[in-house]
Design an enzyme around this catalytic site. Structure first.
Site, PDB file in Angstrom:
ATOM      1  NE  ARG A  55      -1.668  -2.448   2.795  1.00 60.17           N
ATOM      2  CZ  ARG A  55      -2.080  -3.694   2.593  1.00 60.17           C
ATOM      3  NH1 ARG A  55      -3.320  -3.905   2.256  1.00 60.17           N
ATOM      4  NH2 ARG A  55      -1.274  -4.712   2.753  1.00 60.17           N
ATOM      5  CB  THR A  56       3.343   2.540   2.430  1.00 59.47           C
ATOM      6  OG1 THR A  56       2.519   2.091   3.506  1.00 59.47           O
ATOM      7  CG2 THR A  56       3.946   3.875   2.763  1.00 59.47           C
ATOM      8  CE  LYS A  83      26.468  -4.411  -6.772  1.00 65.83           C
ATOM      9  NZ  LYS A  83      26.897  -3.470  -7.829  1.00 65.83           N
ATOM     10  NE  ARG A 105       7.135   0.808   5.011  1.00 66.21           N
ATOM     11  CZ  ARG A 105       5.901   0.291   5.026  1.00 66.21           C
ATOM     12  NH1 ARG A 105       5.706  -0.953   4.688  1.00 66.21           N
ATOM     13  NH2 ARG A 105       4.879   1.035   5.372  1.00 66.21           N
ATOM     14  CG  HIS A 133       3.510   4.260   8.708  1.00 68.59           C
ATOM     15  ND1 HIS A 133       3.687   5.048   7.592  1.00 68.59           N
ATOM     16  CD2 HIS A 133       3.003   3.080   8.248  1.00 68.59           C
ATOM     17  CE1 HIS A 133       3.302   4.383   6.526  1.00 68.59           C
ATOM     18  NE2 HIS A 133       2.889   3.190   6.890  1.00 68.59           N
TER      19      HIS A 133
END
Ligand code: NCD
Length: 326
Positions: A55-56, A83, A105, A133
């Site tokens: 969703r986000t 890496k 995120r 959030h």
């Protein structure tokens, strides 16, 4: 409003109301055939998701696209993070490409605040570990206000895995700023340590007993169910899934009791849902459920946040200089 959105505490009530008002006009766009507006033409937004998201991530991408910004998606797998590049080097590399906003995120609480100190662009927190959030709390407030009007004095009950929930942490701040009465409910093992002092400062109530909260005091206006975040759990937080559901799940029977006290009660869940664990399928699909309205509000609210940070009155130093300006 600051140039970044890291914590819900960065926003005053006036800021929140400004964003929600802008989101309303953005939401109208979603009903049009042609959804694009030129507001952020020429601006570049990088969505950097170090953790999974449906969703986000897609709503930030759609939001940027509908505002005509160029949007780029990066994930840990497929970027140089895999890496061994450090977060600082990755963030500064992206920032050196003169991007205007970095939507991040990350699994570590505090990662977005750190990044905001290293880069020149706006940083938007799309969920950092077990911290915050903020755009989720804004879209929840938007969804609630669309259905039940001003939130002053409204009773919102947040239930579930509070320990691991950034959605809960941002929601108590935003809901308190909008004047709602908030009760949070969790089993003792999923109640964050130190919550008593915090609940006193931020003015919310706590309980281990869902049925007493649903039956007592003011009828509940909205119940927000949180996902049991198994991926963040290392030990046994509850004996069995069945016992969790019996104590803390939104079962058909609990929903019926809520509706009997308030026919207009709303059911929210930020998603993804564990159907049958914290929410019964019957409750998730009930007429009281606004889960998909939350998703739809997510695009409008993220458009509004991008607008306020990158182009609004208060955009400050990230505002583009007029062409030809010194
Ligand atoms: C939440 C998250 O990632 O914090 N989901 C979301 O953003 N819609 C909640 C969760 O994962 O349970």
């Amino acid at each position: 409003m600051s140039r970044h959105l890291i914590s819900s505490a960065d926003l005053s009530r006036t800021d929140i109301e400004g964003i929600l008002a802008t989101a309303e006009s953005m939401h109208d766009l979603q009903r049009r055939d042609v959804k694009k507006v030129p507001t952020l033409r020429g601006r570049t937004i990088v969505n950097f998701f170090f953790e999974d998201s449906t969703r986000t991530r897609s709503s930030f991408e759609i939001a940027g696209k509908w505002l005509s910004a160029d949007t780029i998606n990066l994930s840990a797998k497929g970027s140089s993070t895999s890496k061994g590049e450090s977060l600082r080097d990755t963030a500064m590399t992206v920032s050196a490409m003169a991007v205007d906003a970095l939507v991040i995120r990350h699994g570590a609480s505090g990662a977005c605040r750190q990044v905001s100190q290293w880069v020149r662009c706006s940083v938007i927190n799309a969920g950092d570990g077990m911290h915050e959030h903020p755009t989720q709390a804004l879209l929840d407030a938007y969804t609630l206000r669309t259905r039940i009007g001003e939130l002053d004095g409204k009773h919102v009950v947040i239930v579930g895995d509070l320990t691991h929930s950034r959605v809960f942490r941002s929601n108590v701040i935003t809901l308190a700023a909008l004047g709602a009465r908030v009760t949070v409910v969790a089993p003792p093992t999923l109640m964050p340590s130190g919550i008593d002092a915090w609940s006193e400062t931020d003015g919310f109530e706590t309980s281990w007993d869902l049925d007493t909260v649903l039956a007592g005091g003011d009828p509940v206006d909205a119940v927000m169910m949180l996902r049991v975040q198994r991926e963040r759990m290392s030990g046994g937080y509850f004996p069995t899934a069945r016992e969790y559901t019996v104590g803390y799940g939104l079962t058909r029977d609990r929903l019926d009791r809520l509706v009997a006290r308030n026919a207009d009660v709303l059911v929210l869940h930020p998603g993804p849902m564990n159907r049958g664990l914290e929410i019964a399928a019957d409750a998730a699909d009930a007429p009281q459920s606004v889960v998909l309205e939350q998703v739809s509000a997510g695009v409008a609210v993220r458009m509004a946040v991008l607008y306020h940070l990158l182009a609004g009155e208060d955009a400050g130093s990230t505002r583009p200089a007029a062409p030809g300006a010194a």
